[in-house]
Design a protein around this motif. Sequence first.
Motif, PDB file in Angstrom:
ATOM      1  N   LEU A   1       0.836  -1.199   0.000  1.00  0.00           N
ATOM      2  CA  LEU A   1       0.000   0.000   0.000  1.00  0.00           C
ATOM      3  C   LEU A   1       0.869   1.247   0.000  1.00  0.00           C
ATOM      4  N   GLY A   2       1.897   1.254   0.842  1.00  0.00           N
ATOM      5  CA  GLY A   2       2.802   2.402   0.884  1.00  0.00           C
ATOM      6  C   GLY A   2       3.535   2.608  -0.421  1.00  0.00           C
ATOM      7  N   ARG A   3       3.996   1.529  -1.030  1.00  0.00           N
ATOM      8  CA  ARG A   3       4.709   1.629  -2.304  1.00  0.00           C
ATOM      9  C   ARG A   3       3.807   2.219  -3.383  1.00  0.00           C
ATOM     10  N   LEU A   4       2.576   1.729  -3.482  1.00  0.00           N
ATOM     11  CA  LEU A   4       1.679   2.198  -4.534  1.00  0.00           C
ATOM     12  C   LEU A   4       1.289   3.664  -4.343  1.00  0.00           C
ATOM     13  N   THR A   5       1.035   4.061  -3.114  1.00  0.00           N
ATOM     14  CA  THR A   5       0.688   5.472  -2.900  1.00  0.00           C
ATOM     15  C   THR A   5       1.880   6.367  -3.206  1.00  0.00           C
ATOM     16  N   ASP A   6       3.088   5.961  -2.847  1.00  0.00           N
ATOM     17  CA  ASP A   6       4.277   6.745  -3.188  1.00  0.00           C
ATOM     18  C   ASP A   6       4.447   6.847  -4.705  1.00  0.00           C
ATOM     19  N   TYR A   7       4.229   5.732  -5.383  1.00  0.00           N
ATOM     20  CA  TYR A   7       4.399   5.709  -6.836  1.00  0.00           C
ATOM     21  C   TYR A   7       3.374   6.621  -7.519  1.00  0.00           C
ATOM     22  N   PHE A   8       2.115   6.486  -7.143  1.00  0.00           N
ATOM     23  CA  PHE A   8       1.083   7.274  -7.803  1.00  0.00           C
ATOM     24  C   PHE A   8       1.102   8.741  -7.349  1.00  0.00           C
ATOM     25  N   ALA A   9       1.615   9.000  -6.144  1.00  0.00           N
ATOM     26  CA  ALA A   9       1.742  10.391  -5.694  1.00  0.00           C
ATOM     27  C   ALA A   9       2.711  11.162  -6.574  1.00  0.00           C
ATOM     28  N   ALA A  10       3.672  10.449  -7.161  1.00  0.00           N
ATOM     29  CA  ALA A  10       4.679  11.102  -8.000  1.00  0.00           C
ATOM     30  C   ALA A  10       4.225  11.245  -9.454  1.00  0.00           C
ATOM     31  N   ARG A  11       3.035  10.729  -9.778  1.00  0.00           N
ATOM     32  CA  ARG A  11       2.563  10.783 -11.155  1.00  0.00           C
ATOM     33  C   ARG A  11       1.709  12.028 -11.388  1.00  0.00           C
ATOM     34  N   SER A  12       1.802  12.538 -12.600  1.00  0.00           N
ATOM     35  CA  SER A  12       0.992  13.707 -12.954  1.00  0.00           C
ATOM     36  C   SER A  12      -0.412  13.305 -13.390  1.00  0.00           C
ATOM     37  N   GLU A  13      -0.578  12.024 -13.785  1.00  0.00           N
ATOM     38  CA  GLU A  13      -1.899  11.539 -14.188  1.00  0.00           C
ATOM     39  C   GLU A  13      -2.792  11.373 -12.951  1.00  0.00           C
ATOM     40  N   PRO A  14      -4.074  11.672 -13.065  1.00  0.00           N
ATOM     41  CA  PRO A  14      -4.972  11.485 -11.919  1.00  0.00           C
ATOM     42  C   PRO A  14      -5.194   9.999 -11.639  1.00  0.00           C
ATOM     43  N   VAL A  15      -4.986   9.602 -10.397  1.00  0.00           N
ATOM     44  CA  VAL A  15      -5.116   8.195 -10.000  1.00  0.00           C
ATOM     45  C   VAL A  15      -5.861   8.101  -8.676  1.00  0.00           C
ATOM     46  N   MET A  16      -6.838   7.196  -8.629  1.00  0.00           N
ATOM     47  CA  MET A  16      -7.522   6.878  -7.378  1.00  0.00           C
ATOM     48  C   MET A  16      -7.229   5.424  -7.038  1.00  0.00           C
TER      49      MET A  16
END
Length: 636
Positions: free
Chosen positions: A470-485
Amino acid sequence: MRKHTKLLPARGMGLPLTFSLAVLLAGFYTLLCLWIQPNSLRSALSLFLAEPLLIVLNALPIGLLIVAFALLFANVFFSAALVGTLCGILSIANRIKIEVRNEPLFPRDLGLLKEATSAAGSYDIRFPWSAIAVVVISCALLVALGVFFRGRPLSPERPIWTRFLLRFLGAASTLGVLAGLIFTVYASNSLYNAFPVSNPYYVPSVFNELGFPYCFTHHFTTYTVDKPVGFSRAAAEAWDKGEQASGQGAPVNVIMVMNEAFSDVTDQPMFTYPAEENPLKNLHAIRESAHSVSGHVVVPGFAGGTANTEFDVLTGMQTNALSATTTSAFRAVNRNLDSLYRVFSADGYATSFLHPGDAWFYNRENVYDFFGAEEIEFAEDMQNLQYKGRWVTDDSLASLIEENFESAVSAGKPLFNYTTTIQNHMSYTTDKYGADYAYPPVQTSIPLSDEAKALLSVYIEGARDADAMLGRLTDYFAARSEPVMLVFLGDHLPYLGDNQLAYKELGINLTPEENGSAGFLKSYETPYVIWANDAAAQTLDWTATVAALDLPTDGTISASFLGATVLELTGRGNETPWFQFLNQLRRTAYPVVQKETVVLPDGTVTTLDALDQSGQELLSKWRCWSYYKLKYKDIS
């Protein structure tokens, strides 16, 4: 007057000879069914010789049918030709279905002839011509024999109508015996599960080893879908043809991860982990994020039933409401269904399902096709998997989710992905990750038995890895410019010993079988968190959108409402009448429905029997609409 004589007069046979021939012909067609199966006849017979009861269980339905029609037709050969042809067709269909879809033929499939005919062109079907030839030739020979040999009339001194009545009563009695056996002996799960098979979870293998006639007959009473009281197909069709509004939602990537046995049991006060060592430190941090909403989902089963939770979340139906006997919702699915996949696909999304297990388990390979997933990947399709013990790690699966996302971005499409993990699957024995694996000690304020400590140490190690995912995925998607939920949830509570051993030692009172008791709903609650990265939070106007959900204060909802909630968060709550209804039902009436227990929006716990007429009608509409989708709705 000129007398006419028969050149080839038919010869009559008495009842003893008729019954003897019925037994022999039943044996022949039983062997034919076994020979048609997509496995070695020799291997099947070797098990039958070791378990002679299987011979009887396979031959008896065929024999009783032959006897019944022999009495009705007064001709055992005509009867055997009819029954044998039917058995041959079913056996051939079973073989083709196993080879094409890796799933055997079930009795419920007989109601889907139109769907099967239309779908046949999508597969490269290899017809077993030798088996077809044997069925046709044997049928022709039996018909020819029936022309020359027939049964002697019963009580020839009686009138014809009396003799016909006797034959009819005899046939009806024989069919009655068969029906009684189907609902008693053949319905017995204990008997069915008592026979040794190489893999009891791989249904095609079970059919091959125990014999198609027995298994097919057994499944007359399994995976049923009960017709709700008051069901009207016309009314359900009208509900389903409500206003459609595809394309109204925001193009936000949606990643749903259902983590095996993920729970927040370590949040109980008897656990004493310091903050930096807490197994769920990432979950706690994300719950506090301004871009998250969290709570618990009430799932269908306790300590098992992963696929049932998938079914509830993705379709909005409820496993526990399908039938009084259904234990596997995925086995009740045999046609295209509405699901989150179809909603997102209609809006131009790339859609995928990832699971690092076997494709055949729970029949997922077929069910996700019925759900409308475009890309379906199992362990056999995945590259560079990492293992911890014999289980694919959550971290390895996180890498695949990231690759799946990047592939969709490269294709210029938003992604809807549902992933089911496997690492923290039971059993939680100390050899799970290897004989020498060192587990961090369990930290509690109360003493525990060695057995409870072992169970908890192994389970919590898996929960720790799930939290890291969970931590890895939130860190990864937090760094993306694309909107992700990102939606992260558990499928069921872990199995921590017989009779809830570890739970009881911890002082956690779970009573999964006591409907309406204090520990009943807690037995089915697993955590969920829905988190949006900055781009998604801005796109969705996160604070206002979450407030408009009107979730209960503690965020607890039935798993069947989670998918509809996700759609509403992305602006798709009204795109289909079905999911619109689910959100209204959750918001205004019952955020939790679990078997006979219902929770009202203000948190009051009550029962189905205590609901007023309008409440009963709402739940009846849910059940009837679900039944229509499972049995009648056509989706191309």
